[in-house]
Structures are given as C-alpha cells and as structure tokens.
Design a protein around this motif. Structure first.
Motif, PDB file in Angstrom:
ATOM      1  N   ARG A 127      10.416 -32.379 132.379  1.00 54.20           N
ATOM      2  CA  ARG A 127      10.306 -31.132 133.134  1.00 54.20           C
ATOM      3  C   ARG A 127       9.106 -30.264 132.760  1.00 54.20           C
ATOM      4  N   TYR A 128       8.130 -30.800 132.048  1.00 56.12           N
ATOM      5  CA  TYR A 128       6.898 -30.040 131.796  1.00 56.12           C
ATOM      6  C   TYR A 128       6.110 -29.968 133.096  1.00 56.12           C
ATOM      7  N   SER A 129       5.459 -28.869 133.336  1.00 57.31           N
ATOM      8  CA  SER A 129       4.620 -28.727 134.525  1.00 57.31           C
ATOM      9  C   SER A 129       3.253 -29.373 134.273  1.00 57.31           C
ATOM     10  N   VAL A 130       2.488 -29.553 135.332  1.00 51.63           N
ATOM     11  CA  VAL A 130       1.130 -30.073 135.198  1.00 51.63           C
ATOM     12  C   VAL A 130       0.289 -29.071 134.415  1.00 51.63           C
ATOM     13  N   PHE A 131       0.501 -27.776 134.665  1.00 50.65           N
ATOM     14  CA  PHE A 131      -0.234 -26.742 133.930  1.00 50.65           C
ATOM     15  C   PHE A 131       0.013 -26.855 132.431  1.00 50.65           C
ATOM     16  N   CYS A 132       1.269 -27.019 132.039  1.00 49.15           N
ATOM     17  CA  CYS A 132       1.608 -27.171 130.620  1.00 49.15           C
ATOM     18  C   CYS A 132       0.948 -28.426 130.048  1.00 49.15           C
ATOM     19  N   SER A 133       0.930 -29.496 130.816  1.00 52.78           N
ATOM     20  CA  SER A 133       0.283 -30.733 130.373  1.00 52.78           C
ATOM     21  C   SER A 133      -1.212 -30.532 130.174  1.00 52.78           C
ATOM     22  N   GLU A 134      -1.838 -29.759 131.071  1.00 56.35           N
ATOM     23  CA  GLU A 134      -3.261 -29.442 130.931  1.00 56.35           C
ATOM     24  C   GLU A 134      -3.511 -28.646 129.648  1.00 56.35           C
ATOM     25  N   ILE A 135      -2.670 -27.644 129.397  1.00 53.43           N
ATOM     26  CA  ILE A 135      -2.814 -26.802 128.203  1.00 53.43           C
ATOM     27  C   ILE A 135      -2.654 -27.638 126.932  1.00 53.43           C
ATOM     28  N   LEU A 136      -1.684 -28.546 126.919  1.00 54.82           N
ATOM     29  CA  LEU A 136      -1.491 -29.407 125.749  1.00 54.82           C
ATOM     30  C   LEU A 136      -2.713 -30.301 125.507  1.00 54.82           C
ATOM     31  N   ALA A 137      -3.309 -30.802 126.579  1.00 61.33           N
ATOM     32  CA  ALA A 137      -4.514 -31.631 126.434  1.00 61.33           C
ATOM     33  C   ALA A 137      -5.667 -30.807 125.871  1.00 61.33           C
TER      34      ALA A 137
END
Length: 110
Positions: A82-92
């Motif tokens: 349930r992570y968003s794409v935005f959260c995935s971008e921030i983690l990267a």
C-alpha cells in the motif's frame, strides 16, 4: 544569479532548471535542452537516477542507479504493501542521498 541548496556534502545547483513542460514544447526542443544539460555535467560527477513505481498488482518498488567515473551501482528494492508511487520516489531519493554522502566523490548530478 545561480542559487544552490546544500545538504552536508551534497549540493544541488538549480542553474539548469528551465521553466518548460513537455505538454507545451516541441519534442525536438525538449530533446535538445536535455542534451545541453547533460553536456554540462562534469566528467568526474556522480550521476544519480531514481525511480519509484507501482505494478498493476499494487506492489511498489524503488530503484537507484548511480553512474560514476569508475563503476556503476544499482539498487532495487520492494516497498511495503500500500505504499504510494510518491512514497516510493521519496525512498529512492533517500537511498540515493545516503549513497552520495558515503561516496568519496564531491560532484553530483541528480
């Protein structure tokens, strides 16, 4: 006037930021602007690409690719449900910054 933002050893220079969008500019002009920006990156720079994405099944992942003068580094990791794409971008981006801060190089291009 060029402004810079500094986070410890990592420096962001916004001199190459251009106020255009891909929706209102001709594709050839966008390609030319991209090539001009890439030509201005110093040879010794640590070039960092990040991406966060989501599959059709709802899985998200983050990816970091670093191109250095002597070697390349790639890191891909799956994120929690349930992570968003935005959260995935921030983690990267966070992973890329951690890598950059641990690098011996002092010039970075994001």
């Amino acid at each position: 006037m060029t402004s810079t933002i500094t986070f410890g050893q990592v420096i962001f220079n916004d001199a190459c930021i251009t106020c255009i969008t891909k929706h209102n500019q001709h594709p050839e002009m966008m390609k030319q602007l991209t090539l001009e920006i890439m030509d201005n990156v110093p040879f010794q720079a640590l070039i960092i690409y990040t991406d966060g994405s989501k599959s059709d099944f709802g899985w998200t992942c983050s990816e970091v690719f670093v191109k250095a003068k002597s070697s390349d580094f790639r890191c891909t990791f799956q994120n929690r449900d349930r992570y968003s794409v935005f959260c995935s971008e921030i983690l990267a981006i966070r992973e890329a910054l951690q890598f950059a801060l641990s690098s011996e190089l002092k010039t970075f291009a994001f």
